[in-house]
Design a protein around this motif. Sequence first.
Motif, PDB file in Angstrom:
ATOM      1  N   ASN A 291       1.022   7.013  -5.460  1.00  0.00           N
ATOM      2  CA  ASN A 291       1.792   5.960  -6.034  1.00  0.00           C
ATOM      3  C   ASN A 291       1.003   5.300  -7.125  1.00  0.00           C
ATOM      4  N   LYS A 292       0.100   5.610  -7.335  1.00  0.00           N
ATOM      5  CA  LYS A 292      -0.756   5.152  -8.471  1.00  0.00           C
ATOM      6  C   LYS A 292      -1.058   5.904  -9.567  1.00  0.00           C
TER       7      LYS A 292
ATOM      8  N   GLN B 237       8.817   3.233  -8.138  1.00  0.00           N
ATOM      9  CA  GLN B 237       7.668   2.726  -7.575  1.00  0.00           C
ATOM     10  C   GLN B 237       7.603   2.101  -6.468  1.00  0.00           C
ATOM     11  N   GLN B 238       8.792   1.514  -5.881  1.00  0.00           N
ATOM     12  CA  GLN B 238       9.277   1.013  -4.548  1.00  0.00           C
ATOM     13  C   GLN B 238       9.282   2.117  -3.719  1.00  0.00           C
TER      14      GLN B 238
ATOM     15  N   ASP C  83       5.658   3.671  -2.972  1.00  0.00           N
ATOM     16  CA  ASP C  83       4.795   2.990  -2.398  1.00  0.00           C
ATOM     17  C   ASP C  83       5.187   2.837  -0.737  1.00  0.00           C
TER      18      ASP C  83
ATOM     19  N   GLU D 210       3.046   3.798   2.414  1.00  0.00           N
ATOM     20  CA  GLU D 210       2.635   3.103   3.590  1.00  0.00           C
ATOM     21  C   GLU D 210       2.942   3.935   4.622  1.00  0.00           C
TER      22      GLU D 210
END
Length: 448
Positions: free
Chosen positions: A228-229, A421-422, A425, A429
């Motif tokens: 995610n980065k 992005q959400q 992420d 997680e």
Amino acid sequence: MTRNWLLTAAISAGAVALASAPALAAPTKFEFWYGLSGDLSERVQEMCGDFNKSQADYEIVCTSQDDYDTNLQNTIAAYRANKQPTIAQIHDAGTLDLMLSGAYMPVGQLMKENGYDIDWTNYFSGIASYFSTSKGELLSMPFNSSTAMIYYNTDALAKVGFTGVPQTWEEVEDVATKMKAAGYDCPVAFDPTGGVWQWFEQFSAIHNQPIATEGNGFGGLDAELVFNKGKFVDQLTWIKKMYDAGLFVNKSKASGETANDAFEHGHCQITSSSVADHGTFSKLADPTVHWQVAMLPVWAGTERKNSLVGGASLWTLKGKTAEEYKGAAAFFAFLATPKQAEWWSTVTGYIPVTNTGFEAMKAKGFYDAAPYKGRELAIQSLTFTPPTENTRGIRLGNYVQIRKEVGDAIASVLFDNVPVQQALDTAVEHGNAVLRKFEKTYQGVALP
């Protein structure tokens, strides 16, 4: 199981006696479960039949479990119930699960104990290392190895004035836009959940992007997901733009037509799939569909890296008899013969897994023949550069679940307009929770 045959022998004129012949043992049966379906399953069945015909001591019983994930789940469940097959085909995503399970016999040990001398250094290093310990001990038999490729309808490319095949994603966007304007309803077939391997994992590798820390898990069970980065955030943003413009079209089991089927019938003009499907496309594509295969595109200005090996290897499971293991070793030796290796690569599209096999096929002009031309690009893709810590593979526990999280994230972006992005992420997680649970399960256990 033995059969006692009563033989009638004439020992003198008018006199007949019954004599008992020595008992003849039936072939030792052993099971092989695999995760291929369709045309590839038929090729496996043909291979199993050829092995059975090649000798009289063993009979392999080969059973499709339909797909890789199901085969992994069924194999684990069968092992716990002491009903496991002798051999199980486990795909790349299940490698670490098997490595740490303790449920297998290393292939080197199997072959040595049964009198076979295999030159393990002959296997492509990028393939062998995926299924080996950190010390280089090969644990399972390389079998159906592949990498992701991209397939183009050459008539559609010509219609929009493109010569050759796109090498960059910028060029893919350009030709897809022109195809849409030219009246093609589906420029690019895209499977959001079933295509994670090629659209996400392979993208990350050739752009040298980490999926997780610790060298994608090779360095320890404490690895954490980080996709995610990196560049995949921008890539998924681009895919969403292409999807909204009607340039990427959902083609999956859920949509009623898979990406491969759509390409074979000319309904979509570009798709990404395994090189293993090269043989299937050659056999099943509509005669009016003319196509070409190429390495996956990169973004302009990118220093391309090697792609990831995909496919699966064959694991020998514990808890079987010595005779069944002899049969498994004989089967592996059969697979390792140059003749069989060439046949398998010819009828499927999977790459030869040994250096000598590849060189022999190349010397015979195999890759110059029209039906097989382009398959050598898979070898070129896999060996494009020496592996980096981001391109040698993915060694994460319960990776099948993590793969599903990525697929769900992609689908949520495309279908539910969840911000990129959400979505990523959330996938990270949930995926890290999977990794922590796996780490706890094997607490104190070192990676092999």
